[in-house]
Every structure is written in structure tokens, then in C-alpha cells.
Motif scaffolding. Sequence first.
Motif, mmCIF file in Angstrom:
data_model
loop_
_atom_site.group_PDB
_atom_site.id
_atom_site.type_symbol
_atom_site.label_atom_id
_atom_site.label_comp_id
_atom_site.label_asym_id
_atom_site.label_seq_id
_atom_site.Cartn_x
_atom_site.Cartn_y
_atom_site.Cartn_z
ATOM 1 N N ARG A 237 15.853 -16.803 2.550
ATOM 2 C CA ARG A 237 14.746 -16.587 1.612
ATOM 3 C C ARG A 237 15.303 -15.823 0.416
ATOM 4 N NH1 ARG A 237 13.157 -15.544 6.600
ATOM 5 N NH2 ARG A 237 13.664 -13.338 6.360
ATOM 6 N N SER A 238 15.288 -16.439 -0.739
ATOM 7 C CA SER A 238 15.862 -15.797 -1.926
ATOM 8 C C SER A 238 15.148 -14.506 -2.288
ATOM 9 C CB SER A 238 15.822 -16.764 -3.106
ATOM 10 O OG SER A 238 14.472 -17.119 -3.418
ATOM 11 N N SER A 239 13.880 -14.362 -1.867
ATOM 12 C CA SER A 239 13.144 -13.135 -2.156
ATOM 13 C C SER A 239 13.698 -11.933 -1.395
ATOM 14 C CB SER A 239 11.665 -13.325 -1.811
ATOM 15 O OG SER A 239 11.517 -13.638 -0.433
ATOM 16 N N GLU A 240 14.547 -12.170 -0.380
ATOM 17 C CA GLU A 240 15.096 -11.094 0.438
ATOM 18 C C GLU A 240 16.451 -10.613 -0.080
ATOM 19 O OE1 GLU A 240 13.614 -9.811 3.118
ATOM 20 O OE2 GLU A 240 11.897 -11.164 3.177
ATOM 21 N N ASN A 297 16.985 -17.464 -8.485
ATOM 22 C CA ASN A 297 16.814 -18.813 -7.915
ATOM 23 C C ASN A 297 18.126 -19.564 -7.766
ATOM 24 O OD1 ASN A 297 13.995 -18.388 -7.914
ATOM 25 N ND2 ASN A 297 13.895 -19.019 -10.067
#
Length: 580
Positions: A237-240, A297
Motif C-alpha cells: 500500500r503506497s499510503s504506508e 504514486n
Amino acid sequence: MQWIIRARPADAADALMGFADRRRPALPAELVARVLLVWALVAAIFVVTRWPAIAALQPAGHDDLLHLVQLRDLFAGQGWFDLAQHRLAPPQGAELGWSRLGDLPAFVIDTALRPLLGDGAARAALTLSPLLALAAAMLLTGRIVWLIFDAELVFYAAFLVALGTPLAAAMQPLELGQGAWQVVALLAAVNGLTARRARAGGWMIGLSLAALLTLGLDTAPLALLVLFVLARRWVARSSERGWLVHAALALFVGATALFYATRGTALPDPALALGPAWLAGLAVLAAGCGLIGAVPNLPRVPLVLALALAAAASAMTISLVDPLALAAPGTAILAGQPAFALFSQAPAALAQALLPPLLALVATAALCGRAQAWLRGFWSDWAVLLAGAIAVAVVGSGQAALAWALAIVPLAWQVRQWHRGAQKVRDPSRRIAAFAVVAAAVIPGMPMLALGAALPSPARAAAPPAAACDASGLRLGTGRDLVFAPAALGTDLLVHTRHAVVVVDHWRLHDAARRAARLLDSAPGAALPGLRSSGAAYLALCPNMAAAPGGLAARLLRGDPLPGLVPVATGRGVRAWRIR
């Protein structure tokens, strides 16, 4: 999914989604009270069972005896940044590899209590410091089960910390090694995985890993596994991505600060501690993760390649600054033992070290299969860490306590599941049998020892009692002379006398110990020049030591007079000769 959290039924729906744990207080008074209750009981048992050793201030192992000498010198005023044992291989002395970070709790306790207790402050410090590590390990383990499960499981987890033999053995009074505080640092790092935010969790993880590596490079594989878990989160998960970015930066900042706080400006042996090479590599890793995190991203394949490149650049930097530094973790893990030495232990000790962590790994897989959302990823990360810790323990037997530390949380859940199932059995005999199976799963070494004691064994001829080797009454010359002695006796001489010695029983000095043993087994004509060249004023031997027939030691113990060696009056249990 009711097993996730029972203390607050209203939160069951949120628990199913994996977010209830994130709303609970991180360190409530109820959790602390439950842990302290168990700790007080266990600490009292530990103190009572080890009281004779505490009263005599006599640790059991050679490493603990040597560490006692180092701590006594620190308490007596040796410099904080001076880690050399100056009575070992003088005049330069020798460093045995313990970090001042692990000595800090005992040093603070001794400093605080010395005005009240005088010389008794050292005994109090060396008793309380491991017990404080035990309290911290119970609290950190209890915090995880409090957040993810419920309050009831805290008791299970705290008692399992005390029942985990490799774990509890490192946290008993007079256990002076770094192992207890390594466990605490590792548990603090995995507590960071439960944080609400990436910044707070990353910094908690990074600073804890910095303490872990400062305490010993043998923990480097586990530190790398924690970073791998954070990279795995980022790739999934790129948000992590913030977790690894903040953890890498905190690791570099913490390691640098601890290096200067415990070493000053002195350059350590790369086989012993973090040094400039490791700090440079950690700086490259932090910078690389920061740069990669600044790219929004980033697709998964380029991200994996970029992270691999950052890790490779970090390792290359370490190797370029000091080619020996990368080999240090492996050297520290083996610590003078052959690889896979764990399997040379007695079956009961082997079972106790490995079976409960393996059982915990199975329980972790079951938890991962039942969980959803955030909790599924959490248990997946835990499985990676636990499997890696077990593998490291298999390679280096001294790492079993760290594997046990990670096993406690899933093992506590599994034991409670079994316990509840056993309580439902109506037949008394079957219920007792079910409880016995649960106990055997947690302490598999105990039934194996009982079975071994019950089975008939071949009769052995009773050996005559060996003469004791006691260096406590030995006084030679001025009391500060250099003594040549076998490695094991050298350790006792450091502890019980003011003499300096040529070698002691320690993994870093195995080559020197073997050379000393070969010299004592050599013919007198070949051995005497070596004795004189060592600079020693005296030779000391144990009456019951094994010696090659015809060698120097055997002839001296037999009473043969040898030119250049003059017998001197000694204390009980040790024989000595002056070297002319």
C-alpha cells in the motif's frame, strides 16, 4: 470473530474491521496494575530461589562473572567510555564487547543507592536491573495483547514471559548479559507496529532498533527483518510509505546518538559494536528511503527495485568504509560456537527452546487466517518476524530468547483457547489430561526431563570427588601481579583477586585460550620460554584440571620440581609457582 476483543463487546464490529485496537488507550492503569501483580509474584520467586547467589554476589556463568568484574570497575570509577578490562592481557587491556547501554540501568541504581547502602548498592543493582527488564518485557507484551485482544489475556502473556525458559533465564537476578535488554528493545520495536500513525510508529520502531543494534550486532538479522516488514507494507500500500521512511531516519539518528553516548569518539572493534561503517550505511539507507518516499504514486515494480537499490547501496557503503563490518553480525551470532550448536544441546533444552515458538508460529498463521483488514496484515507481519527469529535461533543458540519474546503474544492466545476447551471437558480425568497437554506444550522440556529421570539408566562407576578450585583466598606477591593460568581459572582470578591475568574464558579470546592450553600441555623445556615471554610473574593451576601426561601442567601437579618454577604458598584450591 469474538476472540479478537472481549473486554468491550460494543466494539466487536469495529474489531472485525481491525480498528478497535487503535482506539484503546495505549498504556492504561488497569494494564499496568495487572502486569505489576504478575511481575511482583515472579520477581519474589526469582529472588528467593537465587538468594544464596545474590548474598554471595556470585553469578553462575563465565560471561556473567566477567561482566561482574566490568560492572564493579564501572561502579568503582572507571570511565564511562573506557570499556577495556585493564587486568586482562595488560598493559593494553582487552574489550569484551558489552555495551554501556546495557550497563546503564545497573549503573543508575548503584549510583542512587550507594549513599544509603554503601557496598550493598552493587548487589541491589545487579539484582534489580534484570528484574526491571523482566517488568518491561511483561509490560510491552501485555500492551500488545491489551490493544489487540482483551484485558484477560494480559495475565496469560505475563506468566508466559516468566515460563519461557530461554527468555526468563536472561532476566533473573545476577544475569548480567545484554540479552534481557535486547528482548526489551525488540518488543518495543514490534510495539511500534501497533501505532496509530506512521510517524509515531516509525520513530518508535527506528529508535528501538537503534538500541537493539547498540546492545549487540548479533541482533542485526532481526533488525533487518523489521525493516523488511515495513518495506513490505509500503509495497503493498503506497499510503504506508511513511513507516519505513520515518523508521530508517530514526534508526540512523538513534544509532548515531547512542554511539556517541556509549562510545564517545573511540573507534570500536567492528566485530563488537556499531561503528562509523554502520552509521554511514544507515545514513545512506535513510537518505535513500527519504528520496524514494518523495516520489508520489511510484508503481510497484520500480518501487521494489528502488528499495532494493537503497539496501544494496547501504551494504556497499558499510563494506567500503570497513570490509570487516558486514561479517560482524555473523561472528556475534555464533559467539565462538559452531553454527547450529542448538542441536547439540540436551533434548529437553532443545524442545524448550524451539517447540513453543514453532507452536506460536502455527497460532500466528491461524490468527492471520481469521483476521480481516488491518489485523490480517499485522499478523502476516508477525509471522515473518517470528519465522525469521526462529531461523536465527537455530543458527545461533544464543538467540532463542528473542524468538521466545516474539512467540509470547500468539502463544498466549493459543494457550487460552486450549485452556477454555479443557475447562469444558466434563470427565475429571480427561480434564486433567487436557490441562497436562497444555502445560506440556508450553514447557515441553519438563515432561522430557521427568521421563528421563524415570527411565532406568546404565550403572556408572562413582567417580571420586574432584578437588575444588577456589581462587578466592589466593594472594601472590603485591596482589597486582600478572598470572598465567588456564582460561577458566583466569576468569575466577579476575573475580576473586586483584591480580591481572593473561587470558579468560570468553568467546573473543578462544584462540588465546587454546594457545595457553597447548603451552600447559607442552613439554617443560618448550613451555618455559613461552611462560617467560608472556610477562607473567606467576603460574596458577587447578589441582583437578585435565592435563596431558608428561606436559608442564601434569608434571607440576604431580609434584615434580622444574627449573625456573618455584612453588609458593597459596590459598585453598589453587596451586601456584613463581616464574623466575
